[in-house]
Design a protein around this motif. Structure first.
Motif, short mmCIF file in Angstrom:
data_model
loop_
_atom_site.label_atom_id
_atom_site.label_comp_id
_atom_site.label_asym_id
_atom_site.label_seq_id
_atom_site.Cartn_x
_atom_site.Cartn_y
_atom_site.Cartn_z
N LEU A 263 11.79 66.45 -9.44
CA LEU A 263 12.62 65.36 -8.96
C LEU A 263 12.53 64.16 -9.88
CD1 LEU A 263 11.92 65.47 -5.12
CD2 LEU A 263 14.14 65.79 -6.23
N TYR A 264 11.31 63.85 -10.31
CA TYR A 264 11.12 62.73 -11.23
C TYR A 264 11.87 62.96 -12.54
CZ TYR A 264 9.06 59.29 -14.30
OH TYR A 264 8.90 58.28 -15.20
N TYR B 157 15.48 62.31 -12.02
CA TYR B 157 15.73 60.88 -11.95
C TYR B 157 15.75 60.26 -13.35
CZ TYR B 157 15.02 55.93 -11.28
OH TYR B 157 15.13 54.57 -11.36
N ASP C 31 18.79 61.01 -15.35
CA ASP C 31 20.05 60.59 -14.73
C ASP C 31 20.86 61.72 -14.13
OD1 ASP C 31 19.87 57.79 -15.07
OD2 ASP C 31 20.50 57.97 -17.16
N ILE D 208 20.69 63.98 -7.53
CA ILE D 208 19.57 64.55 -6.78
C ILE D 208 19.99 64.77 -5.34
CG2 ILE D 208 17.22 64.18 -5.95
CD1 ILE D 208 16.76 62.45 -8.46
N GLU E 287 8.52 56.79 -3.34
CA GLU E 287 8.94 57.24 -4.67
C GLU E 287 10.20 58.10 -4.58
OE1 GLU E 287 5.75 57.00 -3.71
OE2 GLU E 287 5.28 55.39 -5.11
N PHE F 203 14.36 57.48 -5.82
CA PHE F 203 15.22 58.33 -6.65
C PHE F 203 16.66 58.34 -6.11
CE2 PHE F 203 11.31 61.27 -7.42
CZ PHE F 203 10.77 60.37 -8.31
N PRO G 32 18.13 59.98 -3.51
CA PRO G 32 18.72 61.30 -3.31
C PRO G 32 19.83 61.28 -2.26
CG PRO G 32 16.69 61.15 -2.08
CD PRO G 32 16.81 59.86 -2.88
N ASN H 7 23.44 58.97 -8.85
CA ASN H 7 22.28 58.52 -9.61
C ASN H 7 22.65 58.04 -11.01
OD1 ASN H 7 20.31 59.08 -7.63
ND2 ASN H 7 20.61 61.24 -8.05
N SER I 41 19.18 53.29 -15.43
CA SER I 41 18.00 52.44 -15.46
C SER I 41 17.51 52.26 -16.89
CB SER I 41 16.88 53.09 -14.64
OG SER I 41 15.67 52.43 -14.86
N ARG J 129 14.82 54.80 -17.88
CA ARG J 129 15.08 56.23 -17.98
C ARG J 129 15.16 56.67 -19.42
NH1 ARG J 129 19.53 57.09 -13.23
NH2 ARG J 129 18.25 56.22 -11.58
#
Length: 153
Positions: free
Chosen positions: A95-96, A99, A102, A105, A119, A123, A125, A142, A147, A150
């Motif tokens: 998942l990280y 994120y 980009d 999710i 956390e 993200f 989701p 997302n 960001s 990222r």
């Protein structure tokens, strides 16, 4: 849309009907690490610490490579051992990666309560509540505000 399904190995049996429906909807599916051999990690443990370390590194590298090449990740988070909406360590790392890269999710069920709630919530989701029709082609949930933290690649 190209979607990477991520989840705990104990949920692999739930994948086929979800995969079938997503493919029927026109999506291309990438299956989880070691889906073809759910005992691979157990086998690497039995082969010793070095073999297990090598296995984990290869799985982390594969996940990152796969995530770079997809549009989204779909996390199958069901109940595991009495824990609702379970997301384990490896799935959290995937998942990280999604994120940071980009990617859209999606979570099958709500964000699990617990130490990683904030956390995962961060993200942003899309929680499907089991409704695959909530997955939208070119979903920019997302991606709308990239960001500065990222990975630019």
């Amino acid at each position: 849309m190209k979607i990477f399904i991520i989840c705990s190995k104990v949920f692999y049996g739930k994948i086929p009907p979800i995969q079938h429906e997503l493919e029927r909807m026109g999506h291309e599916i990438v299956l989880p690490n070691s889906y073809d051999n759910p005992n691979a990690e157990k086998e690497s443990h039995a082969a010793g610490d070095a073999a297990h370390l090598d296995f984990k590194r290869r799985m982390f590298e594969r996940s990152r490579r796969v995530t770079r090449g997809v549009d989204a990740v779909l996390t199958l988070n069901f109940e595991k051992n009495g824990t609702p909406n379970y997301i384990g360590g490896a799935t959290f790392l995937e998942l990280y990666d999604a994120y940071v890269l980009d990617k859209a999710i999606y979570l099958w069920n709500d964000i699990p309560q617990g130490i990683l709630y904030d956390e995962i919530h961060g993200f942003a989701p899309v929680v499907l509540q089991g409704d695959l029709s909530k997955i939208e082609e070119n979903d920019m949930v997302n991606k709308s505000q990239p960001s500065q933290f990222r990975d630019p690649q």
